[in-house]
Write an enzyme that holds these catalytic residues in place. Sequence first.
Site, PDB file in Angstrom:
ATOM      1  N   LYS A  29       2.127  -5.759  -6.094  1.00 55.42           N
ATOM      2  CA  LYS A  29       2.455  -6.288  -4.747  1.00 55.42           C
ATOM      3  C   LYS A  29       1.304  -7.139  -4.213  1.00 55.42           C
ATOM      4  CE  LYS A  29       3.285  -2.300  -2.710  1.00 55.42           C
ATOM      5  NZ  LYS A  29       3.058  -1.280  -3.761  1.00 55.42           N
TER       6      LYS A  29
ATOM      7  N   ARG B 124       8.408   1.699   4.215  1.00 54.49           N
ATOM      8  CA  ARG B 124       8.308   2.652   3.113  1.00 54.49           C
ATOM      9  C   ARG B 124       9.276   3.810   3.282  1.00 54.49           C
ATOM     10  NH1 ARG B 124       2.720   1.161   1.720  1.00 54.49           N
ATOM     11  NH2 ARG B 124       2.012   2.229  -0.139  1.00 54.49           N
TER      12      ARG B 124
ATOM     13  N   ARG C  37      -8.099  -0.449 -11.566  1.00 55.19           N
ATOM     14  CA  ARG C  37      -8.156  -1.424 -10.460  1.00 55.19           C
ATOM     15  C   ARG C  37      -9.443  -1.282  -9.644  1.00 55.19           C
ATOM     16  NH1 ARG C  37      -3.160  -2.074  -6.427  1.00 55.19           N
ATOM     17  NH2 ARG C  37      -3.594   0.081  -5.785  1.00 55.19           N
TER      18      ARG C  37
ATOM     19  N   ARG D  94     -10.570   2.179  -4.984  1.00 55.00           N
ATOM     20  CA  ARG D  94      -9.938   2.850  -3.847  1.00 55.00           C
ATOM     21  C   ARG D  94      -9.903   4.359  -4.084  1.00 55.00           C
ATOM     22  NH1 ARG D  94      -4.396  -0.309  -2.515  1.00 55.00           N
ATOM     23  NH2 ARG D  94      -3.769   1.854  -2.203  1.00 55.00           N
TER      24      ARG D  94
ATOM     25  N   ARG E 138       1.538   9.518  -4.807  1.00 59.49           N
ATOM     26  CA  ARG E 138       2.107   8.259  -4.302  1.00 59.49           C
ATOM     27  C   ARG E 138       3.440   7.951  -4.983  1.00 59.49           C
ATOM     28  NH1 ARG E 138      -2.918   4.630  -5.429  1.00 59.49           N
ATOM     29  NH2 ARG E 138      -2.002   2.940  -4.240  1.00 59.49           N
TER      30      ARG E 138
HETATM   31  P1  AMP Z   1      -0.913   0.412  -0.068  1.00 61.10           P
HETATM   32  O1  AMP Z   1      -2.149  -0.414   0.020  1.00 61.10           O
HETATM   33  O2  AMP Z   1       0.322  -0.334   0.344  1.00 61.10           O
HETATM   34  O3  AMP Z   1      -0.774   1.092  -1.412  1.00 61.10           O
HETATM   35  O4  AMP Z   1      -1.077   1.593   1.018  1.00 61.10           O
HETATM   36  C1  AMP Z   1      -2.137   2.536   0.921  1.00 61.10           C
HETATM   37  C2  AMP Z   1      -1.852   3.739   1.786  1.00 61.10           C
HETATM   38  O5  AMP Z   1      -1.717   3.341   3.169  1.00 61.10           O
HETATM   39  C3  AMP Z   1      -0.552   4.474   1.476  1.00 61.10           C
HETATM   40  O6  AMP Z   1      -0.683   5.389   0.387  1.00 61.10           O
HETATM   41  C4  AMP Z   1      -0.287   5.174   2.811  1.00 61.10           C
HETATM   42  O7  AMP Z   1      -1.150   6.277   2.987  1.00 61.10           O
HETATM   43  C5  AMP Z   1      -0.714   4.104   3.821  1.00 61.10           C
HETATM   44  N1  AMP Z   1       0.416   3.200   4.179  1.00 61.10           N
HETATM   45  C6  AMP Z   1       0.534   1.871   3.911  1.00 61.10           C
HETATM   46  N2  AMP Z   1       1.697   1.368   4.382  1.00 61.10           N
HETATM   47  C7  AMP Z   1       2.339   2.424   4.958  1.00 61.10           C
HETATM   48  C8  AMP Z   1       3.607   2.568   5.592  1.00 61.10           C
HETATM   49  N3  AMP Z   1       4.468   1.539   5.704  1.00 61.10           N
HETATM   50  N4  AMP Z   1       3.932   3.800   6.086  1.00 61.10           N
HETATM   51  C9  AMP Z   1       3.098   4.855   5.976  1.00 61.10           C
HETATM   52  N5  AMP Z   1       1.905   4.793   5.353  1.00 61.10           N
HETATM   53  C10 AMP Z   1       1.515   3.594   4.848  1.00 61.10           C
END
Ligand code: AMP
Length: 216
Positions: free
Chosen positions: A13, A88, A127, A160, A171
């Site tokens: 993404k 999500r 990563r 991360r 996740r």
């Molecule tokens: P990402 O960078 O998109 O993988 O997001 C990293 C983390 O941020 C996720 O594992 C969640 O803890 C939080 N997060 C990101 N977007 C959302 C969302 N739309 N709803 C809830 N938590 C989110």
Amino acid sequence: MNLLIMGPAGAGKGTFSEKLIENYDIRHISTGDMLRDQVSRKTELGLIAADYMNHGRLVPSEIVNKMVEVTLGGDECANGYLLDGYPRTIDQAKELEEITERIGRKIDAVLVLEVGIEILEQRITGRRICPKCGAIYHIKWKPTKVEGICDNCGAEVIQRKDDTLEELKVRMDEYYKNTEPVIGFYEERGLVHRIDASGSTEEIFKNIQEILKSIV
Ligand code: AMP
């Protein structure tokens, strides 16, 4: 052009969002990046979000919905947006539908990146990201020129906290339970385009561009 990009952690993404905003004049909105920014600045919201994020769990929707609403309504999204990591859950998707109808910026297409679990594991554990400019690297497939240092801005790259096998499992569970139904929600609205995201970046991006030609 208003787009959503979806897919499990490690599907690409972030990588394809970077390429999309380079090639199309639209604003990238990554809820993960926004939340990480709040965490690193230790804001009130960041302090709440950190605990959820460090364990791969979803941050409460009230927090994320508000952030998205403010950004989507802004001038910087007048020409279009690319939402990454949101919605999500079905509730977030319904909330987003209300917001986009209210502000007259409805979604044109939902790009769903599909990749097998073995590849996701390799991508996630290797990563590295730049906490300053957001550039994404991989220790094997896209290493920095100088070990540990971002090619773009010279900051030290990091792994991360949630990019471990243990957190990936949580996740993925979140993704199957909460996010896959969201794809069904958009399928009912005829907006979904599924993309095989296991090949080379160039090949995958070419496919994405072909899809976008049909919607603009
Ligand atoms: P990402 O960078 O998109 O993988 O997001 C990293 C983390 O941020 C996720 O594992 C969640 O803890 C939080 N997060 C990101 N977007 C959302 C969302 N739309 N709803 C809830 N938590 C989110």
